[in-house]
Every structure is written in C-alpha cells, then in structure tokens.
Design a protein around this motif. Structure first.
Motif, mmCIF file in Angstrom:
data_model
loop_
_atom_site.group_PDB
_atom_site.id
_atom_site.type_symbol
_atom_site.label_atom_id
_atom_site.label_comp_id
_atom_site.label_asym_id
_atom_site.label_seq_id
_atom_site.Cartn_x
_atom_site.Cartn_y
_atom_site.Cartn_z
ATOM 1 N N ASP A 151 -0.372 15.435 3.743
ATOM 2 C CA ASP A 151 -1.437 14.588 3.184
ATOM 3 C C ASP A 151 -2.569 15.426 2.601
ATOM 4 O O ASP A 151 -3.162 15.057 1.579
ATOM 5 N N ASP B 139 -8.823 8.453 6.764
ATOM 6 C CA ASP B 139 -8.365 8.351 5.377
ATOM 7 C C ASP B 139 -9.438 8.837 4.411
ATOM 8 O O ASP B 139 -9.152 9.551 3.436
ATOM 9 N N LEU C 10 -8.805 5.059 11.714
ATOM 10 C CA LEU C 10 -7.899 5.304 10.596
ATOM 11 C C LEU C 10 -8.631 5.247 9.261
ATOM 12 O O LEU C 10 -8.351 6.033 8.349
ATOM 13 N N TRP C 11 -9.578 4.336 9.130
ATOM 14 C CA TRP C 11 -10.326 4.232 7.873
ATOM 15 C C TRP C 11 -11.138 5.502 7.638
ATOM 16 O O TRP C 11 -11.153 6.040 6.527
ATOM 17 N N VAL D 83 -2.029 7.462 7.751
ATOM 18 C CA VAL D 83 -2.698 6.178 7.974
ATOM 19 C C VAL D 83 -1.719 5.026 7.786
ATOM 20 O O VAL D 83 -1.671 4.086 8.599
ATOM 21 N N LYS E 54 0.646 3.944 -2.779
ATOM 22 C CA LYS E 54 0.140 5.213 -2.238
ATOM 23 C C LYS E 54 -1.389 5.248 -2.281
ATOM 24 O O LYS E 54 -2.009 6.248 -2.629
ATOM 25 N N HIS F 38 -3.279 4.953 0.305
ATOM 26 C CA HIS F 38 -3.789 5.638 1.490
ATOM 27 C C HIS F 38 -2.825 6.764 1.845
ATOM 28 O O HIS F 38 -1.686 6.811 1.367
ATOM 29 N N CYS F 39 -3.290 7.665 2.697
ATOM 30 C CA CYS F 39 -2.447 8.795 3.078
ATOM 31 C C CYS F 39 -1.308 8.328 3.982
ATOM 32 O O CYS F 39 -1.379 7.259 4.609
ATOM 33 N N SER F 40 -0.238 9.128 4.053
ATOM 34 C CA SER F 40 0.971 8.754 4.789
ATOM 35 C C SER F 40 0.687 8.543 6.276
ATOM 36 O O SER F 40 1.244 7.630 6.899
ATOM 37 N N LYS G 81 0.826 -1.202 0.000
ATOM 38 C CA LYS G 81 0.000 0.000 0.000
ATOM 39 C C LYS G 81 0.867 1.261 0.000
ATOM 40 O O LYS G 81 0.493 2.276 -0.595
ATOM 41 N N LYS H 123 -9.201 12.099 1.815
ATOM 42 C CA LYS H 123 -9.482 11.943 0.384
ATOM 43 C C LYS H 123 -10.653 12.827 -0.040
ATOM 44 O O LYS H 123 -10.643 13.424 -1.115
#
Length: 343
Positions: free
Chosen positions: A284, A205, A201-202, A180, A174, A176-178, A170, A209
């Motif tokens: 992010d 993220d 965290l989900w 997370v 990339k 997901h954001c750094s 992952k 986004k």
C-alpha cells in the motif's frame, strides 16, 4: 570607488529628438576577458602544449607574466592549497583502504545498517519497554489524542454503515488502500467496537494516502472531509519545513516518510490485536521490503512468514509482524565503535 561603498550609480539615456534624458539605476561591474575559443594572434606561434590548456591555466600564465604582486601571491597560495588537497585525498584513500582491509566489507556494511536502524528509532512512536500488556507498548493515545479520536467520528461514519456491495465497489475503484478494504470485511457487530475500528481504519487510510505526497501545496491536502484537527496533525507531525522559491513549504522528507510508516504499523497493530500483515502495508505504501522490515524490527516486532491473503498476490510470501512481551532485545552495536563525523 573603494572609498565610498554607499555610492549609487545611474545610466542616462538621451532622447535626441526631444532632448530629454531618462535615468535608470545601474551597478558597477568588471568584465573579464574570454580566452578559450579565441585565436590569439602573435608574431611567434604558440607551442603545441598551449592549445590544450584550460581557461584557468591560461589565466595563471598571464598572472605569472603580467600580474601584480598581490595576484602572484594569491596564485602561489592557491597552488599550495591544491597540493595540500592532493596530499589529504591520498591520505584519506590510504586510511580507508587500511580500514577495509582490517575490518572487511561485511563488517562495515553491518555498521552502516546499524546506524540506519538508530536513525530510524528517532521517528518511532514513544515506546514503553516496561509495559505489562502489548497495548501499552505503543499507547493508542500517542497515536491519536482524545480530541483527534473524537473528530474522526463524522468522517468514519461511512465505514460504520458500509455494506458488502459498497466494499466490493470500493475495491473495484481502489478508492482506499488494500489493508483498509480487507479489514472493512470484518467489522465487529458490537456497535462500540465497530465504531472504534472504523475510526482507526479511516485515519490509517489517510496516513497512507498522505505518505504518497511530496510537497504539500494545499492548506487541506486530504480534502474538505478531513477534520481540521487531523489536517493540522498531519502537517505538524509528519512534514518538514523547507524554503523554496522565496516561500516556506511543507515537505514529506525521507525521515518523515519513515515516521509515517512507523505510526501506520503501530495503528495496524492496535487494529489487528497486535499481529498484522506487514506485506500488505508495504504494498500500500509502495515500499521496498527491506525498508519495511528495518522499521518493523526497530519497533521490536517479531517478523515471521505467512502465505498471502486471498486475492492479494497469493504467490508472494507475506511477512507478519507480531508485538509480544517480553520485547526482543534491541540489537546494539556492541563493541562496534561509533563512526565519527568529519567536519
């Protein structure tokens, strides 16, 4: 005619071969003469000063010479208004100069910055200033309701069971954001705490986004895996309605972006025991550092410097945001007088 504004007008087109006429709806309009760009023939040549006049100036000369009394009154009124506007602009410029000379540019800049912080505070999560514990300052229930938290169990399951190899993949993708991806490396072994952090965290993220979008055109902008209750929360709480091209659209305005940033920070504080790396979140969300620091300070965080996390721009001095009690006293404008809005 003015006496009957309800009249309808039509244009008839006659077909000479068949002798039949087709009728079309029409509107009455007045054509205006085009003076600029044409040479007006006259027996005596126009003075040199007339060649450089604008269309409005030429029309004014025509009204002065040949206009009706009503047109001449309107012309005089417009000229008087123009004089009044010039006087007003001169007075405003002079007043502004006096204020700058008396107060100084630095003080005025501080006033503007203070107003900006006050505007940001409108979009912060509810703050309990009398809280006895850091977790009660920005309550978790104000970020995610019990129903929303429950809905995150299914999509967050991919984080609960994630392996180090999957985290590495992952990071390469990339996806997901750094923030997370870094936190996924440190999921608790305890099943309940692991599940809680995975859900947080989900959602964090998804928030980051979502903040990168401009105009929301889809009913489910974050994809089918995002629970309906979460999609509805994003649309209701973090977008503004706007009217464009005959339809109502959901827009992530600058104020809504600030609101998302504040909720991301609040959630990150809950994830990281109320101290979080603001610089990673800033990167992010593609923000300027000043914007991130303004919102963090408006949330009453203590900002300190720390070296970057390994692999994440080591040369960049990272800023840590800490939520601790008692909360820092919110800076007020003090004796600064609030600026009045001119109508």
């Amino acid at each position: 005619m003015k006496c009957n504004s309800l009249c309808r007008y039509f244009v008839g087109v006659l077909d000479k071969d068949s002798g039949q006429m087709e009728v079309y709806n029409a509107e009455i309009f007045n054509m205006q003469p085009l003076l600029s760009g044409r040479r007006i023939l006259s027996l005596t040549p126009a003075p040199e000063s007339q060649h450089n006049k604008s269309y409005r100036e030429k029309m004014d000369l025509c009204i002065e010479a040949f206009g009706t009394s009503k047109q001449k009154r309107a012309l005089n009124s417009r000229r008087m208004n123009a004089v009044g506007n010039d006087i007003l602009n001169t007075a405003v410029t002079k007043a502004a100069t006096n204020i700058i000379n008396a107060k100084g540019v630095t003080a005025l800049t501080q006033d503007v910055a203070q107003d900006d912080v006050q505007n940001i505070s409108i979009f912060l999560p509810p703050c309990n200033e009398d809280a006895d514990k850091p977790e009660d300052v920005y309550k978790f229930e104000d970020i995610l309701s019990p129903a929303e938290y429950e809905a995150l169990q299914v999509p967050a399951a991919v984080f609960v069971n994630i392996t180090p190899e999957e985290i590495t993949k992952k990071m390469e993708d990339k996806s997901h954001c750094s923030f997370v991806l870094e936190e996924l490396k440190f999921l608790p072994a305890d099943e309940k705490r692991r599940d809680h952090k995975a859900r947080c965290l989900w959602f964090l993220d998804i928030l980051i986004k979502f903040s990168q979008l401009k105009v929301i055109k889809k009913k489910h902008p974050m994809g089918p895996e995002c629970p309906h209750i979460i999609s509805r929360k994003l649309m209701k709480n973090f977008t503004s309605l706007t009217y464009n091209n005959g339809s109502v659209q959901n827009l992530i305005s600058a104020s809504m972006k600030a609101k998302i940033i504040a909720y991301v920070i609040a959630l990150a504080l809950h994830i990281n025991n109320f101290q979080t790396d603001l610089t990673i979140l800033q990167n992010d969300m593609k923000l300027q550092e000043s914007r991130m620091m303004d919102i963090a300070r408006a949330m009453r965080l203590k900002v300190s410097k720390a070296k970057g996390v390994l692999g994440l721009e080591n040369e960049q001095n990272h800023k840590l945001g800490t939520l601790s009690l008692p909360l820092p006293v919110q800076k007020s404008s003090g004796s600064q007088r609030k600026r009045k809005k001119m109508n």
